[in-house]
Design an enzyme around this catalytic site. Structure first.
Site, PDB file in Angstrom:
ATOM      1  N   GLY A  12       0.774  -1.227   0.000  1.00  0.00           N
ATOM      2  CA  GLY A  12       0.000   0.000   0.000  1.00  0.00           C
ATOM      3  C   GLY A  12       0.807   1.279   0.000  1.00  0.00           C
ATOM      4  N   ASP A 174      -5.042   1.288   2.071  1.00  0.00           N
ATOM      5  CA  ASP A 174      -5.307   0.927   0.682  1.00  0.00           C
ATOM      6  C   ASP A 174      -4.869  -0.483   0.335  1.00  0.00           C
ATOM      7  OD1 ASP A 174      -6.488   2.833  -1.507  1.00  0.00           O
ATOM      8  OD2 ASP A 174      -5.103   1.503  -2.535  1.00  0.00           O
ATOM      9  N   THR A 175      -4.530  -0.693  -0.913  1.00  0.00           N
ATOM     10  CA  THR A 175      -4.399  -2.020  -1.503  1.00  0.00           C
ATOM     11  C   THR A 175      -3.086  -2.720  -1.195  1.00  0.00           C
ATOM     12  OG1 THR A 175      -3.373  -1.093  -3.473  1.00  0.00           O
ATOM     13  CG2 THR A 175      -5.740  -1.243  -3.486  1.00  0.00           C
ATOM     14  N   ILE A 176      -3.084  -4.022  -1.500  1.00  0.00           N
ATOM     15  CA  ILE A 176      -1.835  -4.735  -1.724  1.00  0.00           C
ATOM     16  C   ILE A 176      -1.805  -5.040  -3.221  1.00  0.00           C
ATOM     17  CG2 ILE A 176      -1.871  -5.789   0.561  1.00  0.00           C
ATOM     18  CD1 ILE A 176      -2.451  -8.501  -1.001  1.00  0.00           C
TER      19      ILE A 176
END
Length: 342
Positions: A12, A174-176
């Site tokens: 992230g 947030d994302t990986i």
């Protein structure tokens, strides 16, 4: 690991807790011991440090709902798919398995009607799961004690004092993302639990191909892109797709190409979404892999306007974990950038 194999993973772009820096580094080192995106994803998603799978941020109702997308290229064939409303501790593996079942149904039944296989599905839809004979998995509690503590602390106060919203986000939100390149083919994937107190039903950038992930190949050149940060900006810009197309056409100055593409796209769309209007540049992190097959050269590039961006990679040159941080006074105003030859 073969000489041509490459693995890249990030946890992230956002605001990582500095007190957990060593823990993030250890987690990335552990994930880099594997090669397949399902294996790497499982290590990252089951760990409460990341905002996906177990330990994800909770939505307004106090529940975990993840988004995921993937693209897999094998023997000249590309398989891709994305899902939302994933209540599982391994979103990447679960999404890939779901689409394998979907492929079977379309090959053996629905395809006869001339229907195209869907690209984005609701993982939690019971009718869908029944049609594709996807086995029900035992219910797992994905709510970590840390996430529940934040939720309980701020949920009753948010309606009365909006200034508390930012205080409710002490860690990355947030994302990986993962890129795996092997002799048998390549794959790229991303998953995310979204932001705290998100609207139930929201689909984040990790659940849309072209937003958080994308790959292109042309004339002995391959480009892969992972994006993280403000999901609404990334979705609106279709950022991963835009960056991939720009890099595929570029001859050099790849780092400048990435930053210029982000800024030009923002200008073209006149972004003014909540959470981004106060920034001079979009609040994002971008990680790109460029392979020139004819020259046998591979370059990894990154940039971010966020407080931090943690990622790792391994190739025949070795393994490395990078914990890139930004000057607090320049967050959202300039990009930190760098590159590695793999």
């Amino acid at each position: 690991m073969n000489n041509s194999d490459i693995l890249v993973a990030h946890v992230g772009a956002g605001r990582h807790s500095s007190s957990k820096s060593k823990q993030y580094g250890k987690l990335l080192h552990e994930a880099l011991a594997y090669n397949e995106i399902q294996e790497v994803g499982e290590i990252l998603e089951k760990n409460a440090l990341t905002n996906t799978g177990y330990g994800s941020a909770l939505d307004y109702n106090g529940e975990v709902n993840c988004d995921c997308s993937f693209m897999i290229s094998r023997n000249g064939q590309v398989s891709s798919g994305s899902a939302h409303n994933i209540c599982h501790d391994t979103p990447i593996r679960s999404t890939i398995e779901l689409f394998q079942k979907v492929d079977e149904v379309y090959c053996n039944k629905l395809g006869y009607f001339g229907l195209n296989r869907p690209v984005l599905v609701d993982y939690g839809n019971k009718t869908l799961r029944s049609m594709i004979n996807l086995e029900e998995t035992p219910h797992k509690n994905l709510v970590s004690s840390h996430a529940k503590k934040i939720y309980d602390l701020y949920k009753t106060k948010l309606d009365d004092d909006e200034s508390l919203a930012l205080e409710a986000l002490p860690d990355v939100q947030d994302t990986i993302g993962i890129i795996s390149i092997q002799s048998s083919g390549s794959s790229i994937a991303s998953s995310s639990g979204g932001n705290f107190f998100k609207l139930p039903g929201r689909i984040g950038c990790a659940g849309v191909i072209g937003a958080a992930i994308y790959r292109l190949e042309r004339n002995n050149k391959e480009v892969y892109c992972l994006c993280s940060g403000n999901g609404e900006d990334i979705l609106t810009m279709q950022l991963a797709s835009m960056v991939c197309h720009s890099l595929l056409e570029a001859e050099d100055d790849y780092s400048d190409t990435i930053v210029n593409t982000i800024m030009q796209r923002k200008k073209d769309l006149s972004l003014n979404s909540p959470g981004s209007s106060e920034f001079c540049v979009p609040y994002v992190g971008v990680l790109c892999l460029i392979r020139d097959i004819s020259l046998e050269e591979t370059t990894l590039l990154y940039c971010h306007s966020t407080e931090s961006f943690y990622f790792g990679f391994k190739s025949q040159r070795g393994k490395e974990v990078v914990r890139s941080t930004h000057d607090p006074k320049k967050v959202g105003k300039t990009f930190v950038r760098g590159e590695y030859r793999l």
